[in-house]
Motif scaffolding. Structure first.
Motif, PDB file in Angstrom:
ATOM      1  N   PHE A 129       0.840  -1.199   0.000  1.00  0.00           N
ATOM      2  CA  PHE A 129       0.000   0.000   0.000  1.00  0.00           C
ATOM      3  C   PHE A 129       0.876   1.251   0.000  1.00  0.00           C
ATOM      4  N   THR A 130       0.553   2.152  -0.870  1.00  0.00           N
ATOM      5  CA  THR A 130       1.175   3.478  -0.867  1.00  0.00           C
ATOM      6  C   THR A 130       0.083   4.531  -0.999  1.00  0.00           C
ATOM      7  N   ALA A 131       0.298   5.696  -0.382  1.00  0.00           N
ATOM      8  CA  ALA A 131      -0.691   6.778  -0.412  1.00  0.00           C
ATOM      9  C   ALA A 131       0.023   8.093  -0.641  1.00  0.00           C
ATOM     10  N   VAL A 132      -0.550   8.920  -1.502  1.00  0.00           N
ATOM     11  CA  VAL A 132      -0.041  10.265  -1.737  1.00  0.00           C
ATOM     12  C   VAL A 132      -1.198  11.239  -1.582  1.00  0.00           C
ATOM     13  N   ILE A 133      -0.899  12.463  -1.206  1.00  0.00           N
ATOM     14  CA  ILE A 133      -1.897  13.500  -1.002  1.00  0.00           C
ATOM     15  C   ILE A 133      -1.414  14.766  -1.682  1.00  0.00           C
ATOM     16  N   ALA A 134      -2.333  15.542  -2.264  1.00  0.00           N
ATOM     17  CA  ALA A 134      -1.929  16.716  -3.032  1.00  0.00           C
ATOM     18  C   ALA A 134      -3.097  17.661  -3.154  1.00  0.00           C
ATOM     19  N   GLN A 135      -2.782  18.926  -3.495  1.00  0.00           N
ATOM     20  CA  GLN A 135      -3.769  19.958  -3.826  1.00  0.00           C
ATOM     21  C   GLN A 135      -3.336  20.602  -5.134  1.00  0.00           C
ATOM     22  N   GLU A 136      -4.089  20.360  -6.191  1.00  0.00           N
ATOM     23  CA  GLU A 136      -3.770  20.966  -7.473  1.00  0.00           C
ATOM     24  C   GLU A 136      -4.989  20.874  -8.367  1.00  0.00           C
ATOM     25  N   GLN A 137      -4.857  21.443  -9.556  1.00  0.00           N
ATOM     26  CA  GLN A 137      -5.968  21.473 -10.500  1.00  0.00           C
ATOM     27  C   GLN A 137      -5.676  20.506 -11.634  1.00  0.00           C
ATOM     28  N   ILE A 138      -6.332  19.369 -11.597  1.00  0.00           N
ATOM     29  CA  ILE A 138      -6.175  18.360 -12.644  1.00  0.00           C
ATOM     30  C   ILE A 138      -7.521  17.726 -12.888  1.00  0.00           C
ATOM     31  N   ASP A 139      -7.603  17.001 -13.982  1.00  0.00           N
ATOM     32  CA  ASP A 139      -8.782  16.199 -14.258  1.00  0.00           C
ATOM     33  C   ASP A 139      -8.684  14.935 -13.422  1.00  0.00           C
ATOM     34  N   PRO A 140      -9.611  14.688 -12.535  1.00  0.00           N
ATOM     35  CA  PRO A 140      -9.472  13.518 -11.651  1.00  0.00           C
ATOM     36  C   PRO A 140      -9.525  12.205 -12.395  1.00  0.00           C
ATOM     37  N   ARG A 141     -10.049  12.173 -13.631  1.00  0.00           N
ATOM     38  CA  ARG A 141     -10.110  10.920 -14.367  1.00  0.00           C
ATOM     39  C   ARG A 141      -8.807  10.627 -15.112  1.00  0.00           C
ATOM     40  N   GLU A 142      -8.145  11.659 -15.610  1.00  0.00           N
ATOM     41  CA  GLU A 142      -7.086  11.443 -16.581  1.00  0.00           C
ATOM     42  C   GLU A 142      -5.702  11.863 -16.107  1.00  0.00           C
ATOM     43  N   ASP A 143      -5.608  13.035 -15.495  1.00  0.00           N
ATOM     44  CA  ASP A 143      -4.299  13.616 -15.268  1.00  0.00           C
ATOM     45  C   ASP A 143      -3.576  12.978 -14.094  1.00  0.00           C
ATOM     46  N   PRO A 144      -2.275  12.835 -14.219  1.00  0.00           N
ATOM     47  CA  PRO A 144      -1.488  12.356 -13.076  1.00  0.00           C
ATOM     48  C   PRO A 144      -1.245  13.473 -12.073  1.00  0.00           C
ATOM     49  N   ILE A 145      -0.984  13.079 -10.840  1.00  0.00           N
ATOM     50  CA  ILE A 145      -0.691  14.045  -9.780  1.00  0.00           C
ATOM     51  C   ILE A 145       0.774  14.434  -9.905  1.00  0.00           C
TER      52      ILE A 145
ATOM     53  N   SER B 271       2.297  17.323  -8.038  1.00  0.00           N
ATOM     54  CA  SER B 271       2.873  17.834  -6.791  1.00  0.00           C
ATOM     55  C   SER B 271       2.467  16.963  -5.614  1.00  0.00           C
ATOM     56  N   GLN B 272       2.663  15.669  -5.761  1.00  0.00           N
ATOM     57  CA  GLN B 272       2.194  14.734  -4.747  1.00  0.00           C
ATOM     58  C   GLN B 272       3.142  14.694  -3.556  1.00  0.00           C
ATOM     59  N   LYS B 273       2.569  14.343  -2.433  1.00  0.00           N
ATOM     60  CA  LYS B 273       3.323  14.190  -1.203  1.00  0.00           C
ATOM     61  C   LYS B 273       2.922  12.862  -0.582  1.00  0.00           C
ATOM     62  N   GLU B 274       3.906  11.983  -0.449  1.00  0.00           N
ATOM     63  CA  GLU B 274       3.602  10.659   0.065  1.00  0.00           C
ATOM     64  C   GLU B 274       3.259  10.748   1.546  1.00  0.00           C
ATOM     65  N   VAL B 275       2.236   9.981   1.905  1.00  0.00           N
ATOM     66  CA  VAL B 275       1.743   9.977   3.275  1.00  0.00           C
ATOM     67  C   VAL B 275       2.132   8.652   3.909  1.00  0.00           C
ATOM     68  N   ASP B 276       2.661   8.760   5.103  1.00  0.00           N
ATOM     69  CA  ASP B 276       3.057   7.574   5.834  1.00  0.00           C
ATOM     70  C   ASP B 276       1.832   6.925   6.462  1.00  0.00           C
ATOM     71  N   ILE B 277       1.626   5.655   6.153  1.00  0.00           N
ATOM     72  CA  ILE B 277       0.524   4.903   6.737  1.00  0.00           C
ATOM     73  C   ILE B 277       1.048   4.226   8.003  1.00  0.00           C
ATOM     74  N   PRO B 278       0.485   4.502   9.167  1.00  0.00           N
ATOM     75  CA  PRO B 278       0.961   3.873  10.409  1.00  0.00           C
ATOM     76  C   PRO B 278       0.953   2.355  10.300  1.00  0.00           C
ATOM     77  N   GLU B 279       1.861   1.760  11.018  1.00  0.00           N
ATOM     78  CA  GLU B 279       2.045   0.321  10.925  1.00  0.00           C
ATOM     79  C   GLU B 279       0.787  -0.440  11.305  1.00  0.00           C
ATOM     80  N   LYS B 280       0.084   0.034  12.350  1.00  0.00           N
ATOM     81  CA  LYS B 280      -1.116  -0.699  12.779  1.00  0.00           C
ATOM     82  C   LYS B 280      -2.203  -0.669  11.696  1.00  0.00           C
ATOM     83  N   TYR B 281      -2.297   0.442  10.967  1.00  0.00           N
ATOM     84  CA  TYR B 281      -3.256   0.504   9.879  1.00  0.00           C
ATOM     85  C   TYR B 281      -2.774  -0.276   8.661  1.00  0.00           C
ATOM     86  N   ARG B 282      -1.468  -0.285   8.428  1.00  0.00           N
ATOM     87  CA  ARG B 282      -0.945  -1.044   7.301  1.00  0.00           C
ATOM     88  C   ARG B 282      -1.222  -2.531   7.484  1.00  0.00           C
ATOM     89  N   LYS B 283      -1.036  -3.025   8.706  1.00  0.00           N
ATOM     90  CA  LYS B 283      -1.340  -4.435   8.960  1.00  0.00           C
ATOM     91  C   LYS B 283      -2.802  -4.734   8.692  1.00  0.00           C
TER      92      LYS B 283
END
Length: 1964
Positions: free
Chosen positions: A83-99, A101-113
């Motif tokens: 599992f990997t997660a990124v979070i961002a704020q920008e103006q893109i087409d949510p269907r087509e465009d890639p992110i 200015s993404q920022k990877e978010v750390d998923i806590p170990e207990k949630y990852r399990k």
């Protein structure tokens, strides 16, 4: 074997199902890549921002891999990983465009399990659909963990069906292939199934299409992934909803991170080479599309709160809600295989889109997208994988249901407190497997009963209930309490801190965060918190009140049972008291989120608490809130289904739950009525409040069991207001609930909306068709058509029928009844109702549309009204739309006329707002007022607070006492009382009933006066959530999406007040801080618990008005009134300093990543908020106004709206969207069409202001000291000497001598008045009278606006009067306005700066001390300002002809038409830098000319107008003073409809003024372009600096014409239509002012109440005309009119009626006046146009010279008070003016003008003056008589000298017979009660009246199947019923009329009509 791959793709996030047996390769692992993206943002706001970045959406993207392999038969292993997660704020087409200015978010170990736990999916052996999930773990799974697993397994479920299910309307084709050889029967069709998914068990629609065989060399080989629109042209069977929201190609899938285990070869392959291992040559390519109908679900998991109960056409979580929101769940499968039962799904694209907003384009969007792609298929050892999974946990936990669950354990985990309750387990339906059946049964017949999983786990009263999943850093209950305490303190200090405005500190947002925090606290915690807040602020009482008020309001707004019960306990402990307690209880019905049975029982205990019972207002408000809550939670099926978490808990109450409460209320009401019957003539209405309260309670509950008591009240009660309250109580029973769902009625019928096919929400509605049409409507119709009922009650019944389910036939009966109705009030009300409804163009709801259609159908049947009369009962409607918001409004305002006053006795107002094309609907405010009567209330207020002088008792009053002893007094025995009912936002109600106004207006509140002397602090704080709409529902990710709309409002009023000085010099001094604001916040968000964040987008609209100031009001005898105001940012400070943000407006579209929900979004502690900006550069506008009367004001705007330079401005266009100020107040929080960023402020800078205090000084002078000079106009001073007409006087000789002396003194003092009056008449010819003379003689009002540097001190620092008019306080700015009025002259002068001193210098010698002091206040202080000097003066006069003047009571029509009518006009406009006469004459505009009656107007008034034709008939009958003739004389014969004016001006006019004249001409041409002809070369132009203006208005006032001629050009303006204002005001009349014209247009015949006696004809105050036979009484004086109440000394007698020697006697306070004509002058010898001039006037037996004024005894010198003024008229006759009545007399006729206070209390031949023609001729015993002759005989009195009065004995006997018969048919022998029973009981029982209605089956008016014959039968039946009721009433009177026939032999013609004339005025 290919089916295994299908199931594998479903197992990741989509279940891929084929027919059993499943062909999975046992040693094969299928690897899928899953990409999940959620974005929240604003639609329609694309564009570059200020810094060239693009930010209009916030995103979270999660990517993981899923391995699937077969474990055993019907079971699959699923292994999510990486599992990997990124979070961002920008103006893109949510269907087509890639992110980017993404920022990877750390998923806590207990949630990852948690996310990576392996699952076993159990499949249904028949359909292959996942049935349950097994998870191995070391501890039980939380609800959130279960939802995540459900989403990983079952977010997409593919159900291919066992056969081809072709539904109705489907295209019945078998294939969409273009080649016959490639035909495939499995493609090209549409089917639906009931499918269980994370959204619930919902109807799901499938569409299958086929593209052709798979080929290795494919035409799209160069692309990364297949395009989703491969076969759009062949997808003809897809439903319309899918086509609207079809996802495009998910290009962003190729840019996401991929698994390291995927081979490089697989990554480099392009489509279709990458899928060679999955698809074989020749296999068919299938595209399967699926859409979920969220409107048709069995167990839809939605948490919803709708405050108030506004949701009308939909339910939370539905697919659509009109135009308010769109919710789409759409799935696309791409597969290849040999058939529909054997294919492999290659790719799954799913999209869930939610768009919220009322606008067309720019709205809030939340979008979730999930892409699943098969990447790898490889062989491995299944045993090894199984061993790896077993090592992850020792225990196996089963997830039995696929449906989303709301998280009950999340609070326990985060807050660390005790467990609130055990998590519930969803019970899966026993019939779930039937959803795949081939049967097509209806939605209710297949799926069995509804199951509510939490019905046995309802929340208690101590702990907080189920709440939305919380994202916060607060993890303990102690931290939560401390956070709530922090918010309370922050809000309180913000309100009290003057340094920054509450708009800048977001105080309103803090109140919302506080109420949300309190939802997670228990009852005990909240009580302790309130006590802590109170103790912490005990050192500062003002801060303590603010803090506790804010906290109590927040506790109510939280709405949980724990919070509301906590407020109840605080009220019971008296910690919240008085009005604060009542206002908090008022909100319970609106805020209550879970009104369970336990909560309702606790609420009832609270109402019975002794401390609640002791306070009338708390008890009243609590009962209203409790009854409203019962209706919403138990009775109303619509609100039960759209609120209160219906999908989880089910119905929280049933209709039978309210019956005990209803029966208890009915019993109390019956006891109250029984007690009243014992004391029918009660002196006080002390129980009126209880009756109103009980009826309001029953009306709020709205249960049909209340109908018997309503009918009993209508039958038994004689009180109009009691009946009115009973009818209003039917508000919830007048129409069946329009619930768009299958509603089960009490008769077993079920309504199903075929368009929605809903399968849940089955509720019993007690208000059904049978109740409305068989019980309620017949009852209302029987009241509306009952002529014996009071008009007020009938009007209310008609108002209720309009909103009911009455059909067109019943509406027709109401319309036809106007032709036979004998009540003017009912006629006006019915006509205006039908007319105003028929004219509406916008219908917000189907209810309103039906009302409009019916009104248009029946309005032509109504009898038109004779005139527009606003004093009559009127029902008005208005509607419109705000297209930019998809919103509509509907407004009703009605008032019911009073028999006692021209003011209405009842007033009702209700408005309705509709949002989202009808999705939301709410009544913002409903007001019902009643006063008995308003006129009496006003008189009581005037008598209490004004200067009322009681009439002195004396000898003359004995004559009045003699009259009153012989009649039944017309008086209101009850005190003046009233009631006010207010309903806010459908749920918050208040009721005030004032049983006796006298006790509230008495001066017994002396203690309050003394407290005011010492200083009274006041602090009122109120925060209300006017709207709170919240929906939380699952998404395809297993995470909840939340939609939230809030409208919190804040109102703060605090300060101190004090009274200084004494009675001679009193000053009210106060310091006030007013803050009012609202913040509308709409947002859509997604909560992600495993990263503890929330993605959010929304729109905030924030408006705050803040006005802190100090104010004083000073009044001293003989000095001007002074009003002063000092703006002060800190009202408690010594010096006013700082800046005051008067107005702040914010609109912020934003996206945010929230980290803590318990803080406002704008707070940095709550998360990261980014404002969406759309243009570059932004509009920045800052304007400074440094000298607004010395105050520095500035405005600043920063917005993304483009600057507007054209006119009108953007603000004016914005305001124009909302049509009216009222709709702007309601719709303004939504804003305009665009939602761009805007920040606007208006600021007052106190430091930069040169002025600190603004003073308004007012002084006035009524006029000269002489009474006659003050009130007379240019009257002829010729006095009549007469031969004395003797009149006996019974007074003793001493009193007679005293009266004679006083009369001599009055005549001597008034001889000079007569001469001055003559000189005043002569001065009309002097057109050059200077302004000084006008100022010295006329009435004068002077207003001075001054500013000072001296500021008002704070209230605590003042103990004496503060005089700011002292000379030591110089003026900074000064403006003086003088208004002078003298006879026909008028002057207005405005001066500022130093010129103001010149303007008031002449006032220093005025005879008014207050004016002198005002002049000194302007002149004496040194003027230090830098104000431009300016002075302007406007003066003018109109010289009327001698025989016509607005101050004359009467000038007959023939007199006016026999002469030419014109009036001279003179005017002057002067202006200069100085107010000196020589300076003003340098710049002046002189106007001269004349007004005249045109020839067309003369012909109109003589023969052409309808009223003139009626008057001609009256004059032929020798009745020239009829109402029609008086109206023609005033409005037509005296009309000056033509004007010719010459305008001259000096040459040196300022250039700006000349330019303004040209601009005005051009503007006139532009506005009247169609009517203007411009001649640039006139033949006879005006000379020099002059212009000639000719004006003409048509006789009917509908069109006007003008000609403007100058020396350069000529403008001809023709046929310009007049609006209502022009038609009401013009033309100018020589007999009355423009204000009186408008009054006549508004009030009609009630504008001036007149009674006329001429010859043998008499017309009453109510316009009932009759003919008299004077022979029946000889030697008598006859009472025309007298005050029958005894409150006023007024009686008017006539002697020698019908002869040429008519005499008139007036009895007034301490005065008797006798008027008679000169003897020996016969009527036949006088011309018709020349009434008798010679009138003799005797005052208390002494002949007086005219004009003469009768003064009050002991009247102080210089006073203008008088008893009567007798004035001769140039056209003949005299007029007697009294403070309350005016009388015209000319020896031939008498015309009486009655004051409004005599309504419904006059006795005599002029009638009762109650506005109704029915029963107008009432005898001394208050019994209606049949003819004017009988009334003439009954009111015959002996002469004052005791001479004998003889009345015909047969006439006397006839009067007695009629009085006896009237008593019998009234059901009472007591004559005193007859008046009270006039409109009381019906002739027979109400139940008998409605028998025909109850036995009739009324068909629905909307039924389209009714034949024309049935409609005709219904209409015929309606007319027959109407005639039947008329015959029943007629038979009651028939026997009585037969007995009267023997007495009518000698006056048959007289009794019928009296004479031939106008039939419209001969009613009664």
């Amino acid at each position: 074997m290919k089916a295994a791959i299908c199931l594998a793709s479903l197992a990741i996030l989509a279940g891929v199902i084929t027919a059993a047996p499943f062909g999975w390769d046992p040693d094969t692992i299928y690897t899928y890549r899953t990409q999940c993206r959620y974005g929240a943002g604003m639609l329609g706001l694309e564009g570059p921002t200020v810094d060239n970045t693009q930010t209009d959406r916030a995103f979270i993207e999660v990517t993981y891999h899923l391995d699937i392999y077969q474990h055993e038969e019907n079971k699959l292993y699923l292994n999510p990983r990486q599992f990997t997660a990124v979070i961002a704020q920008e103006q893109i087409d949510p269907r087509e465009d890639p992110i980017s200015s993404q920022k990877e978010v750390d998923i806590p170990e207990k949630y990852r399990k948690l996310l990576e736990k392996v699952m076993i999916v159990k499949l249904d052996p028949k359909s292959g659909v996942p049935e349950s999930i097994l998870v191995r773990a070391n501890q039980p799974l939380t609800v959130a963990e279960k939802n995540i697993k459900r989403a990983q397994v079952q977010a997409f479920i593919l159900n291919p069906g066992t056969s081809k299910l072709v539904v109705k309307g489907n295209v019945n084709r078998q294939t969409n292939s273009v080649r016959p050889s490639e035909q495939d029967d499995d493609a090209g069709f549409f089917y639906q199934v009931m499918e269980e998914s994370i959204h619930g068990e919902c109807q799901t629609y499938y569409s299958v299409s086929q593209t052709g065989p798979f080929q290795s060399l494919y035409q799209f080989e160069g692309q990364d992934v297949p395009v989703s629109d491969i076969n759009n042209n062949n997808n003809a069977d897809s439903n319309s909803q899918e086509q609207q929201q079809r996802p495009r190609s998910p290009k962003f899938a190729g840019s996401s991170q991929q698994s390291n285990e995927i081979s490089e070869e697989g990554q480099q392959k392009t489509w279709p080479k990458a899928y060679d291992q999955f698809c074989k040559e020749g296999e068919q390519i299938y595209v399967i599309r699926k859409a979920v109908n969220l409107t048709a679900c069995r167990d839809r998991p939605v948490l919803a709160t709708v405050i108030p109960q506004e949701l009308r056409e939909c339910r939370p979580g539905d697919n659509t809600c009109k135009s308010l929101w769109d919710h789409v769940v759409y799935t696309r499968f791409l597969a290849c295989g040999t058939s529909r039962q054997d294919f492999t799904i290659i790719e799954v694209n799913q999209e869930e889109n939610f768009v919220y907003g009322t606008r067309v384009e720019e709205n809030i969007e939340g979008r979730a997208i999930k892409n699943v792609t098969l990447l790898l298929k490889e062989r491995t050892s299944a045993n090894a994988a199984a061993e790896e999974m077993k090592n992850q946990g020792q225990q196996q936990y089963e997830i039995k249901s696929l449906v989303f669950e709301f998280d009950l354990e999340q609070q326990q985990e985060q807050l660390g407190g005790q467990q609130l309750r055990q998590p519930w387990q969803r019970k899966s339906s026993s019939r779930r497997h039937q959803s795949n059946s081939d049967s097509a049964e209806g939605p209710l017949g297949t799926y069995g009963p509804i199951q509510f999983p939490l019905q046995d786990q309802l929340p208690g009263l101590e702990n907080p209930p189920l709440s939305a999943q919380l994202i916060t850093n607060i993890v303990t209950q102690e931290q939560l309490e401390q956070h709530a305490l922090y918010l309370v303190q922050e809000i309180s200090h913000n309100i009290h801190d003057p340094k920054k405005s509450i708009a800048e500190r977001e105080t309103i947002a803090l109140t919302t965060a506080l109420s949300k925090t309190l939802r997670y606290l228990s009852q005990t915690q909240q009580i302790n918190l309130y006590r802590t807040v109170s103790e912490q602020n005990s050192h500062d009482q003002e801060l303590q009140v603010t803090a506790t008020s804010v906290l109590a309001d927040a506790m109510c707004a939280s709405g949980t049972p724990a919070s509301l019960v906590a407020v109840m306990k605080l009220i019971e402990d008296e910690q919240i008291t008085d009005y604060r307690a009542a206002q908090n209880v008022m909100t319970f019905a609106q805020y209550a989120r879970l009104p369970t049975k336990a909560f309702r029982e606790r609420f009832w205990q609270f109402i019975k608490h002794p401390k609640v019972q002791r306070s009338q207002q708390i008890r009243t408000t609590a009962l209203l809130a409790y009854s409203a809550l019962l209706h919403e939670s138990c009775v109303n099926a619509r609100t039960k289904q759209s609120s209160y978490s219906y999908s989880l808990y089910g119905p929280l109450g049933q209709p039978e739950d309210v019956e005990p409460f209803v029966q208890d209320t009915i019993q109390k009401l019956e006891k109250l009525m029984q007690k009243r019957e014992k004391d029918f003539k009660r002196e006080q209405t002390s129980k009126a409040h209880e009756f109103s309260l009980y009826m309001a309670i029953l009306g709020n509950v709205g249960h049909p069991s209340m109908l018997p008591i309503v009918q009993k009240v209508l039958d038994a009660s004689n009180d109009v207001q009691e009946k009115s309250k009973a009818l209003y109580a039917l508000k919830h029973l007048i129409r069946p609930k329009d619930v768009n769902s299958p509603v089960q009625h009490s008769d077993g019928r079920v309504n199903v909306d075929e368009n929605q096919n809903e399968v849940d929400r089955v509720e019993i509605d007690p208000v059904d068709y049978q109740v409305v049409q068989k019980k309620v409507v017949p009852l209302l119709m029987s009241v509306a058509l009952d002529k014996t009922e009071h008009p007020t009650v009938r009007c209310i019944a008609i108002q209720m029928i309009v909103y009911s389910g009455a059909d067109v036939t019943q509406w027709q009966m109401l319309a036809m009844n106007t032709w036979i109705n004998d009540s003017e009030e009912v006629h006006y009300f019915t006509y205006t109702t039908m007319k105003n409804l028929a004219e509406l163009q916008v219908a917000p709801t189907p209810l309103h549309k039906g009302m409009i259609i019916k009104a248009r159908a029946v309005f032509p049947l109504c009898r038109p009204v004779n005139e527009q009369n606003a004093s009559k009962s009127t029902n008005t409607f208005a509607s419109g739309s705000v297209a930019a918001l998809n919103a509509q409004f509907f407004r009703q305002m009605s008032w019911l006329g009073s028999r006692d006053s021209a003011w209405p006795t009842s007033f009702y107002f209700r408005n309705y707002l509709s949002f989202g094309s009808g999705a939301l609907g709410v009544n913002p405010i409903e007001i019902s007022l009643h006063f008995r009567t308003l006129q009496k209330v006003m008189d009581q207020v005037s008598a209490t607070f004004g200067s009322s002088s009681s009439e002195e008792s004396g000898e003359v009053n004995q004559y009045m006492k003699t009259i009153l002893d012989t009649i039944t007094k017309r008086e209101m025995k009850e005190n003046s009382h009233g009631s006010i009912y207010v309903n806010f936002r459908n749920g918050m109600q208040r009721l005030w009933q004032v049983d006796s106004l006298e006790k509230y207006l008495s001066w017994k509140s002396l203690s309050n006066y003394l407290s005011l002397r010492q200083g009274i602090p006041f602090n009122y704080q109120k925060t209300i959530q006017l709207a709170h709409h919240s929906m939380e529902f699952p998404t395809i990710f297993g995470l909840p999406m939340n939609v939230n709309v809030k409208l919190p409002t804040l109102f703060s009023l605090r300060g101190k007040a004090r009274l200084n000085g004494n009675r001679e010099d009193v000053q009210f001094h106060a310091e006030i801080d007013v803050v009012a604001g609202f913040k509308r916040h709409a947002k859509v968000s997604l909560k992600i618990p495993y990263i503890q964040k929330k993605i959010e987008a929304g729109l905030q609209t924030h408006v705050v008005v803040q006005a802190p100031f100090r104010v004083s009001y000073r009044q001293r005898s003989d000095e001007p009134i002074v009003f002063a105001i000092t703006p002060a940012a800190n009202i408690n400070g010594t010096e006013p300093t700082g800046k005051i943000e008067l107005l702040t407006f914010h609109r912020k579209p934003y996206v945010a990543i929230i980290t803590d929900e318990l803080y406002p979004t704008v707070s940095t502690q709550g998360g990261q908020m980014t404002i969406i900006r759309t243009i570059e550069p932004p509009t920045v506008s800052e304007r400074h106004y440094p000298d607004v009367l010395g105050f520095a004001v500035s405005s600043k705007e920063v917005s993304d709206f483009r600057p507007e330079n054209e006119s009108p401005s953007a603000w004016s266009r914005f305001l124009a969207l909302f049509k009216t100020p009222e709709t702007f107040a309601n719709f303004g929080s939504y804003g305009g069409q665009r939602v761009k960023y805007a920040d606007r402020r208006v600021v007052l800078n106190v430091d930069a202001s040169t002025s600190k205090t603004l003073l308004i000084v007012v002084a006035a002078r009524r006029g000269p000291g002489s009474l006659d000079e003050s009130f007379d106009t240019d009257l002829s001073s010729s006095s009549s000497s007469s031969s004395s007409t003797s009149e006996s006087d019974e007074s003793n000789s001493a009193s007679r001598e005293e009266q004679q002396n006083r009369l001599r003194q009055d005549q001597q003092s008034q001889s000079s008045s007569s001469s001055s009056s003559s000189s005043e008449s002569n001065e009309n010819s002097n057109s050059n009278e200077d302004s000084t003379e006008v100022l010295s003689k006329g009435r004068l009002v002077v207003v001075a606006i001054l500013t000072k540097q001296k500021h008002l001190p704070a209230v605590p620092r003042t103990t004496a009067v503060v005089n700011l008019l002292k000379p030591e306080y110089p003026n900074q700015k000064q403006v003086v306005i003088q208004i002078t009025k003298r006879t026909d002259k008028f002057q207005l002068r405005v001066a500022q700066g130093a010129a103001a001193e010149d303007s008031v210098r002449g006032l220093l010698t005025a005879d008014s001390n207050s004016i002198k002091e005002l002049a000194k206040a302007v002149i004496d202080p040194a003027y230090q300002g830098q104000q431009r000097e300016f002075c302007a003066e406007i003066s003018g006069k109109i010289v009327y002809p001698q025989y016509a003047h607005p101050n004359y009571l009467v000038t007959l029509r023939q007199v006016l038409l026999s002469r030419e009518l014109k009036a001279d006009v003179q005017g002057r406009i002067q202006f200069s830098d100085s107010c000196k006469d020589e300076d003003l004459k340098q710049n002046e505009i002189i106007i001269s000319g004349e007004l005249r009656r045109g020839q067309n107007m003369t012909e109109w008034a003589r023969t052409k107008s309808p009223q003139a034709q009626k008057c001609a008939g009256d004059e032929a009958q020798e009745f020239s003073s009829s109402d029609d003739c008086l109206n023609v004389a005033t409005q037509e014969a005296a009309a000056l409809n033509k004007a010719r004016l010459t305008i001259r001006w000096t040459e040196n006019l300022p250039q700006p003024l000349q330019q303004a004249m040209y601009t005005g001409r051009d503007l006139l041409k532009a506005r009247l372009m169609r009517h203007v002809y411009h001649n640039r070369f006139p033949q006879s132009p005006a000379t020099g600096n002059s212009a000639i203006v000719n004006l003409r208005i048509t006789p009917d006032s509908k069109f006007w014409f003008a000609r403007i001629l100058t020396n350069e050009t000529e403008l001809l303006i023709n046929n310009v239509p007049s609006n209502r204002v022009i038609q009401a005001a013009l033309p100018i009349s020589a007999l009355q002012t423009i204000g009186q014209n408008v009054q006549d247009a508004i009030l009609g015949s009630d504008s001036q109440l007149t009674c006329q006696l001429e010859g043998r004809l008499i017309s009453s105050f109510d316009n009932v005309v009759g003919q008299i036979q004077p022979e029946v009484a000889q030697g008598c004086r006859h009472l025309l009119a007298a005050d029958g109440s005894g409150d006023n000394t007024m009686a008017i007698f006539a002697t020698n009626v019908g002869t040429d020697n008519l005499k008139l006697q007036l009895i007034l306070p301490q005065t008797r006046i006798l008027l008679a004509g000169q003897q020996g002058v016969k009527r036949s010898q006088r011309a018709q146009t020349e009434p008798a001039r010679d009138i003799v006037a005797l005052v208390n037996g002494q002949v007086v010279s005219l004009p003469f004024t009768v003064r009050k005894p002991n009247q102080r010198p210089g006073s203008n008070d008088y008893v009567a003024r007798i004035q001769p008229l140039p056209a003949g006759g005299v007029q007697v003016l009294t403070p309350k009545n005016d009388i015209f007399f000319d020896a031939q006729r008498v015309i009486i003008y009655a004051d409004n206070i005599f309504r419904n209390q006059t006795v005599g031949m002029c009638g009762d003056c109650d506005g109704e023609k029915v029963a107008d001729r009432r005898s001394r015993k208050d019994i209606p008589l049949s003819s004017a002759t009988l009334l003439y005989a009954d009111y015959a009195y002996e002469q004052i000298d005791g001479s004998h009065c003889t009345v015909n004995s047969e006439i006397k006997q006839q009067i007695k017979e009629e009085e006896s018969l009237a008593k019998i048919r009234r059901g009472s022998g007591d004559s005193g009660s007859v008046s009270n029973l006039r409109w009381g009981r019906a002739l027979f029982s109400r139940s008998k009246q409605q028998k025909a209605w109850q036995n009739r089956q009324v068909s629905s008016s909307s039924s389209s199947s009714s034949s024309s014959e049935e409609v005709q039968q219904q209409q015929a039946w309606g007319h027959q019923q109407q005639q039947t009721w008329g015959h029943q009433q007629q038979q009651t009177w028939e026997h009585q009329q037969q007995q009267q026939q023997q007495f009518h032999q000698q006056q048959q013609h007289v009794q019928q009509s009296g004479y031939r004339g106008n039939s419209n005025t001969r009613q009664g």
